[in-house]
Design a protein around this motif. Structure first.
Motif, PDB file in Angstrom:
ATOM      1  N   PRO A   1       0.794  -1.232   0.000  1.00 20.40           N
ATOM      2  CA  PRO A   1       0.000   0.000   0.000  1.00 20.40           C
ATOM      3  C   PRO A   1       0.826   1.282   0.000  1.00 20.40           C
ATOM      4  O   PRO A   1       0.453   2.253  -0.661  1.00 20.40           O
ATOM      5  N   ARG A   2       1.941   1.316   0.731  1.00 19.05           N
ATOM      6  CA  ARG A   2       2.711   2.557   0.834  1.00 19.05           C
ATOM      7  C   ARG A   2       3.923   2.580  -0.089  1.00 19.05           C
ATOM      8  O   ARG A   2       4.769   3.467   0.015  1.00 19.05           O
ATOM      9  N   SER A   3       3.995   1.620  -1.010  1.00 16.72           N
ATOM     10  CA  SER A   3       5.118   1.578  -1.956  1.00 16.72           C
ATOM     11  C   SER A   3       4.811   2.432  -3.178  1.00 16.72           C
ATOM     12  O   SER A   3       3.680   2.443  -3.678  1.00 16.72           O
ATOM     13  N   PHE A   4       5.840   3.105  -3.707  1.00 20.70           N
ATOM     14  CA  PHE A   4       5.678   3.885  -4.939  1.00 20.70           C
ATOM     15  C   PHE A   4       5.776   2.959  -6.147  1.00 20.70           C
ATOM     16  O   PHE A   4       6.610   2.064  -6.197  1.00 20.70           O
ATOM     17  N   PHE A   5       4.899   3.194  -7.122  1.00 18.49           N
ATOM     18  CA  PHE A   5       4.988   2.516  -8.411  1.00 18.49           C
ATOM     19  C   PHE A   5       4.541   3.497  -9.477  1.00 18.49           C
ATOM     20  O   PHE A   5       3.596   4.267  -9.270  1.00 18.49           O
ATOM     21  N   GLN A   6       5.213   3.485 -10.634  1.00 10.80           N
ATOM     22  CA  GLN A   6       4.850   4.403 -11.709  1.00 10.80           C
ATOM     23  C   GLN A   6       3.390   4.221 -12.103  1.00 10.80           C
ATOM     24  O   GLN A   6       2.859   3.114 -12.092  1.00 10.80           O
ATOM     25  N   THR A   7       2.737   5.302 -12.501  1.00  7.00           N
ATOM     26  CA  THR A   7       1.294   5.261 -12.749  1.00  7.00           C
ATOM     27  C   THR A   7       0.919   4.783 -14.145  1.00  7.00           C
ATOM     28  O   THR A   7      -0.268   4.577 -14.418  1.00  7.00           O
ATOM     29  N   ASN A   8       1.888   4.610 -15.035  1.00  5.70           N
ATOM     30  CA  ASN A   8       1.601   4.181 -16.411  1.00  5.70           C
ATOM     31  C   ASN A   8       2.355   2.875 -16.646  1.00  5.70           C
ATOM     32  O   ASN A   8       3.541   2.871 -16.969  1.00  5.70           O
ATOM     33  N   THR A   9       1.675   1.748 -16.472  1.00  2.00           N
ATOM     34  CA  THR A   9       2.357   0.453 -16.497  1.00  2.00           C
ATOM     35  C   THR A   9       2.951   0.155 -17.860  1.00  2.00           C
ATOM     36  O   THR A   9       4.080  -0.357 -17.964  1.00  2.00           O
ATOM     37  N   ALA A  10       2.223   0.448 -18.950  1.00  2.00           N
ATOM     38  CA  ALA A  10       2.719   0.122 -20.290  1.00  2.00           C
ATOM     39  C   ALA A  10       4.009   0.875 -20.608  1.00  2.00           C
ATOM     40  O   ALA A  10       4.962   0.306 -21.158  1.00  2.00           O
ATOM     41  N   VAL A  11       4.072   2.157 -20.256  1.00  2.00           N
ATOM     42  CA  VAL A  11       5.292   2.931 -20.523  1.00  2.00           C
ATOM     43  C   VAL A  11       6.392   2.538 -19.544  1.00  2.00           C
ATOM     44  O   VAL A  11       7.580   2.540 -19.890  1.00  2.00           O
ATOM     45  N   THR A  12       6.025   2.167 -18.323  1.00  2.00           N
ATOM     46  CA  THR A  12       7.017   1.666 -17.368  1.00  2.00           C
ATOM     47  C   THR A  12       7.705   0.421 -17.918  1.00  2.00           C
ATOM     48  O   THR A  12       8.921   0.243 -17.753  1.00  2.00           O
ATOM     49  N   GLU A  13       6.954  -0.450 -18.579  1.00  3.51           N
ATOM     50  CA  GLU A  13       7.565  -1.624 -19.219  1.00  3.51           C
ATOM     51  C   GLU A  13       8.647  -1.203 -20.208  1.00  3.51           C
ATOM     52  O   GLU A  13       9.743  -1.788 -20.240  1.00  3.51           O
ATOM     53  N   ARG A  14       8.357  -0.182 -20.991  1.00  3.92           N
ATOM     54  CA  ARG A  14       9.337   0.285 -21.978  1.00  3.92           C
ATOM     55  C   ARG A  14      10.550   0.913 -21.306  1.00  3.92           C
ATOM     56  O   ARG A  14      11.682   0.774 -21.778  1.00  3.92           O
ATOM     57  N   LEU A  15      10.315   1.631 -20.206  1.00  6.36           N
ATOM     58  CA  LEU A  15      11.423   2.235 -19.464  1.00  6.36           C
ATOM     59  C   LEU A  15      12.350   1.154 -18.914  1.00  6.36           C
ATOM     60  O   LEU A  15      13.580   1.220 -19.091  1.00  6.36           O
ATOM     61  N   TYR A  16      11.791   0.157 -18.251  1.00  9.55           N
ATOM     62  CA  TYR A  16      12.617  -0.915 -17.688  1.00  9.55           C
ATOM     63  C   TYR A  16      13.348  -1.671 -18.800  1.00  9.55           C
ATOM     64  O   TYR A  16      14.523  -2.039 -18.650  1.00  9.55           O
ATOM     65  N   ALA A  17      12.667  -1.907 -19.915  1.00  9.84           N
ATOM     66  CA  ALA A  17      13.306  -2.626 -21.021  1.00  9.84           C
ATOM     67  C   ALA A  17      14.451  -1.822 -21.618  1.00  9.84           C
ATOM     68  O   ALA A  17      15.502  -2.378 -21.970  1.00  9.84           O
ATOM     69  N   GLN A  18      14.272  -0.491 -21.722  1.00 10.00           N
ATOM     70  CA  GLN A  18      15.335   0.349 -22.268  1.00 10.00           C
ATOM     71  C   GLN A  18      16.564   0.337 -21.371  1.00 10.00           C
ATOM     72  O   GLN A  18      17.701   0.186 -21.849  1.00 10.00           O
TER      73      GLN A  18
END
Length: 378
Positions: free
Chosen positions: A205-222
């Protein structure tokens, strides 16, 4: 994107909604390049675009109105504006918002009245996974109405069957801060699984996660692609959050350490690493520590061959920039949501030159963005 709330002058949160999406991307690219190019002229990869609607995995809704007739949305002054059908949210989150409105009405939870500074329920926060599973959080002023929620958990699960994690957060203060220091879990499960590039990241509940999962996938992959090309035997992921970057760059011949100041995020990262069968020491290991990123160089032995930094909008501490500049780190990856602090920090680390960069649009229809830059020591 068409938005009836904007057209009816009820919500202007999407400040760039009238600008064609292609032009929005161009403007963001121009802004970031204008700040970064003078510091090294990196090669810019094509920007990563987002879906224009249904991309936000998290809804943070102000609860207002009356007992039995709540609004879930924003405040117009002190009056609630209901935004349950905001087009930014995917269908599972939208359905949950409507169901939670019904739950709040039927259980007769008391919305918080900002003007009068009384009432109990301040916000409802819903996070949705790519598979449509949900985490629901009720932000209360006190524990006064907590028994009502506890006693009606069967009704909540009937109305929101996809809710894997449900909690109450206590925020007793009258200020524009959503979260308070105490979280009360109401379900057996404490983590929502967010599957990103096949990795089931755990989010509490108190953990941060990016709000746009699809673009986050691209960020992690890059970032994983850049790290693979550099082929370091050791990586530090500073400001690692729930471990997204660290777990994406795990390799049998590599040791990875992630540090994050939030103990909850570190616990989630460790749970994911265990689920992936990753060891905590030796080649192929991924280890997570609860630590302030600025203090990490003094707290860990040695120096990594590559460092990943993903700070909040304020950027890196000056002391961490000084350490990176004077260290033997050969490569670094800087992920930033604020190009002004990114440029400031790059000026503090002139030996680490930007060689490749990419804009990733996490936040369509606004001026916000994410930029990732690969740095190499001259």
């Amino acid at each position: 994107m068409e938005c009836g709330y904007y057209d009816r002058d009820l919500c202007h949160s999407c400040t760039a909604i009238e600008v064609a999406y292609g032009r929005q991307l161009e403007r963001k690219q121009e802004l970031v390049r204008g700040l970064v190019d003078p510091l090294g002229s990196p090669r810019w990869l094509a920007p990563v675009a987002s879906a224009e609607a249904g991309f936000r995995n998290k809804a943070k809704m102000v609860v207002a109105g009356e007992v039995g007739a709540p609004t879930l949305g924003i405040l117009d002054g002190t009056r609630g504006t209901d935004l349950r059908d905001c087009p930014l949210y995917p269908a599972p989150v939208t359905r949950a918002l409507h169901a939670l409105g019904e739950f709040i009405s039927r259980v007769r939870l008391l919305p918080y009245d900002v003007a009068k500074r009384r009432g109990e329920l301040k916000h409802v926060v819903v996070t949705g996974s790519p598979e449509g599973r949900l985490m629901v959080r009720f932000m209360l002023r006190s524990t006064r109405q907590l028994p009502k929620i506890r006693e009606n958990m069967d009704l909540l699960h009937e109305l929101v069957p996809a809710a894997d994690v449900v909690s109450v957060n206590l925020q007793p203060e009258h200020k524009a801060v959503i979260e308070g220091p105490e979280e009360i879990l109401l379900t057996e499960r404490s983590e929502l699984v967010m599957t990103v590039n096949g990795i089931g990241l755990r989010v509490r509940p108190r953990s941060f996660f990016q709000t746009n999962t699809a673009v986050t996938e691209r960020l992690y992959a890059q970032v994983a692609e850049w790290v693979s090309a550099a082929d370091p035997v050791s990586v530090w992921d500073l400001y690692c959050g729930v471990g997204g970057f660290a777990l994406h760059v795990a390799d049998p011949a590599r040791e990875v350490v992630g540090t994050e100041i939030s103990p909850e995020a570190v616990a989630s990262a460790r749970d994911t690493a265990r689920a992936m069968g990753l060891p905590e020491a030796g080649p192929g290991s991924v280890r997570f520590l609860a630590d302030d990123a600025a203090a990490t160089p003094a707290d860990l032995p040695g120096t990594p061959e590559l460092a990943i930094v993903n700070p909040p909008r304020r950027g890196l501490d000056a002391s961490l920039c000084a350490w990176l500049e004077g260290s033997a780190v050969g490569h670094a990856v800087y992920s930033s949501c604020n190009a002004k602090t990114l440029a400031r920090d790059l000026r503090r680390m002139p030996s680490l030159r930007p060689v490749e960069a990419r804009l990733l649009d996490m936040f369509p229809h606004t001026g916000h963005y994410e930029a990732a830059v690969l740095l190499r020591r001259d």
